[in-house]
Design an enzyme around this catalytic site. Structure first.
Site, PDB file in Angstrom:
ATOM      1  N   ASN A   1       0.821  -1.197   0.000  1.00  0.00           N
ATOM      2  CA  ASN A   1       0.000   0.000   0.000  1.00  0.00           C
ATOM      3  C   ASN A   1       0.868   1.266   0.000  1.00  0.00           C
ATOM      4  O   ASN A   1       2.093   1.195   0.072  1.00  0.00           O
ATOM      5  CB  ASN A   1      -0.962  -0.012   1.191  1.00  0.00           C
ATOM      6  CG  ASN A   1      -2.294   0.611   0.854  1.00  0.00           C
ATOM      7  OD1 ASN A   1      -2.367   1.562   0.081  1.00  0.00           O
ATOM      8  ND2 ASN A   1      -3.359   0.079   1.446  1.00  0.00           N
TER       9      ASN A   1
ATOM     10  N   HIS B   1      23.453   1.929  12.758  1.00  0.00           N
ATOM     11  CA  HIS B   1      24.605   2.823  12.843  1.00  0.00           C
ATOM     12  C   HIS B   1      25.513   2.400  13.990  1.00  0.00           C
ATOM     13  O   HIS B   1      25.091   1.716  14.920  1.00  0.00           O
ATOM     14  CB  HIS B   1      24.139   4.270  13.035  1.00  0.00           C
ATOM     15  CG  HIS B   1      23.360   4.799  11.887  1.00  0.00           C
ATOM     16  ND1 HIS B   1      23.954   5.255  10.736  1.00  0.00           N
ATOM     17  CD2 HIS B   1      22.017   4.932  11.696  1.00  0.00           C
ATOM     18  CE1 HIS B   1      23.023   5.653   9.890  1.00  0.00           C
ATOM     19  NE2 HIS B   1      21.831   5.460  10.454  1.00  0.00           N
TER      20      HIS B   1
ATOM     21  N   GLY C   1      -1.200  -0.943   9.022  1.00  0.00           N
ATOM     22  CA  GLY C   1      -0.663   0.376   8.700  1.00  0.00           C
ATOM     23  C   GLY C   1       0.359   0.854   9.717  1.00  0.00           C
ATOM     24  O   GLY C   1       0.269   0.544  10.912  1.00  0.00           O
TER      25      GLY C   1
ATOM     26  N   ALA D   1      -1.475  -2.787  13.493  1.00  0.00           N
ATOM     27  CA  ALA D   1      -1.147  -1.430  13.052  1.00  0.00           C
ATOM     28  C   ALA D   1      -0.341  -0.697  14.121  1.00  0.00           C
ATOM     29  O   ALA D   1      -0.621  -0.799  15.321  1.00  0.00           O
ATOM     30  CB  ALA D   1      -2.423  -0.657  12.741  1.00  0.00           C
TER      31      ALA D   1
ATOM     32  N   ARG E   1      12.220  -7.975  16.813  1.00  0.00           N
ATOM     33  CA  ARG E   1      12.796  -9.319  16.834  1.00  0.00           C
ATOM     34  C   ARG E   1      11.901 -10.241  16.013  1.00  0.00           C
ATOM     35  O   ARG E   1      10.765  -9.894  15.667  1.00  0.00           O
ATOM     36  CB  ARG E   1      12.938  -9.842  18.262  1.00  0.00           C
ATOM     37  CG  ARG E   1      11.640  -9.933  19.025  1.00  0.00           C
ATOM     38  CD  ARG E   1      11.861 -10.400  20.461  1.00  0.00           C
ATOM     39  NE  ARG E   1      12.686  -9.436  21.189  1.00  0.00           N
ATOM     40  CZ  ARG E   1      13.102  -9.635  22.433  1.00  0.00           C
ATOM     41  NH1 ARG E   1      12.794 -10.740  23.073  1.00  0.00           N
ATOM     42  NH2 ARG E   1      13.822  -8.709  23.034  1.00  0.00           N
TER      43      ARG E   1
ATOM     44  N   ARG F   1      -1.326 -13.997  20.485  1.00  0.00           N
ATOM     45  CA  ARG F   1      -1.987 -15.296  20.385  1.00  0.00           C
ATOM     46  C   ARG F   1      -1.665 -15.944  19.046  1.00  0.00           C
ATOM     47  O   ARG F   1      -1.201 -15.290  18.111  1.00  0.00           O
ATOM     48  CB  ARG F   1      -3.502 -15.174  20.544  1.00  0.00           C
ATOM     49  CG  ARG F   1      -4.246 -14.469  19.422  1.00  0.00           C
ATOM     50  CD  ARG F   1      -5.742 -14.518  19.693  1.00  0.00           C
ATOM     51  NE  ARG F   1      -6.552 -13.856  18.680  1.00  0.00           N
ATOM     52  CZ  ARG F   1      -7.015 -14.463  17.585  1.00  0.00           C
ATOM     53  NH1 ARG F   1      -6.730 -15.729  17.334  1.00  0.00           N
ATOM     54  NH2 ARG F   1      -7.777 -13.790  16.726  1.00  0.00           N
TER      55      ARG F   1
END
Length: 201
Positions: free
Chosen positions: A90, A120, A147, A165, A171, A188
């Protein structure tokens, strides 16, 4: 005495070593070219989606059949991104840095997703000198990213998983789960009870 081989900053980058991203002219050329193509895709999209898609395919390392996107896109190195078949990306997608990014098949990438591959230097002197190194990101098949999801360097998200979202994925996420939050945590597993029988309609 054999000649000393001078390795480019690009060579160091793709090898996953520390490199100076401000020092390699070839890196600046690659990013400038990719960013220019991203702007061309956005400018073309409304009037000629086929031409915009052709530029998209030509810019990336590989694109599977049926993959689709909505502009704008923001990439540093198009040649370091692979997109699988029937995946949808998107609008406002950002892939930063030169680490390899692999997005599998049938993936849904929500708007304003951010994929960050560089880390960095922690030491301030080395950081001032522009040292960084990149780590790959892997999004396996059938993942759904909501999103504004952020995916950090070195992360793999397992097949079929959902990332809520606004989550920041720091990780690895196993297959077949829902993970949310900052940092994202598994809440879950996805199971048979999640089916609502839409294929029966």
């Amino acid at each position: 005495m054999p000649p000393v081989l001078v390795r480019s900053e690009y060579d160091k980058m793709v090898a996953g070593e520390w490199y100076r991203y401000r020092s390699g002219p070839e890196l600046a050329e690659l990013t400038t070219s990719t960013q220019r193509t991203c702007r061309q895709i956005t400018a073309l999209y409304d009037d000629d989606q086929a031409a915009a898609h052709a530029l998209f395919v030509g810019m990336l390392a590989s694109v599977g059949d049926g993959a689709d996107f909505r502009p704008p896109l923001y990439l540093d190195y198009g040649s370091r991104l692979r997109v699988g078949a029937n995946t949808f990306i998107n609008a406002d997608f950002l892939a930063l840095g030169g680490g390899e990014i692999t997005i599998g098949a049938n993936v849904l990438v929500g708007p304003s997703a951010r994929f960050y591959t560089p880390s960095h230097a922690v030491d301030v002197v080395e950081r001032r000198a522009g040292y960084e190194r990149v780590s790959p990101i892997v999004i396996e098949d059938d993942v759904w990213l909501g999103g504004n999801v952020v995916v950090c360097p070195g992360v793999t998200i397992g097949a079929g998983s959902i990332i809520g979202a606004g989550s920041v994925v720091t990780r690895d996420v196993p297959p077949g789960v829902i993970a949310v939050g900052n940092p994202a945590r598994v809440v879950r597993a996805i199971g048979p009870d999640d089916r609502v029988g839409l294929d029966m309609l």
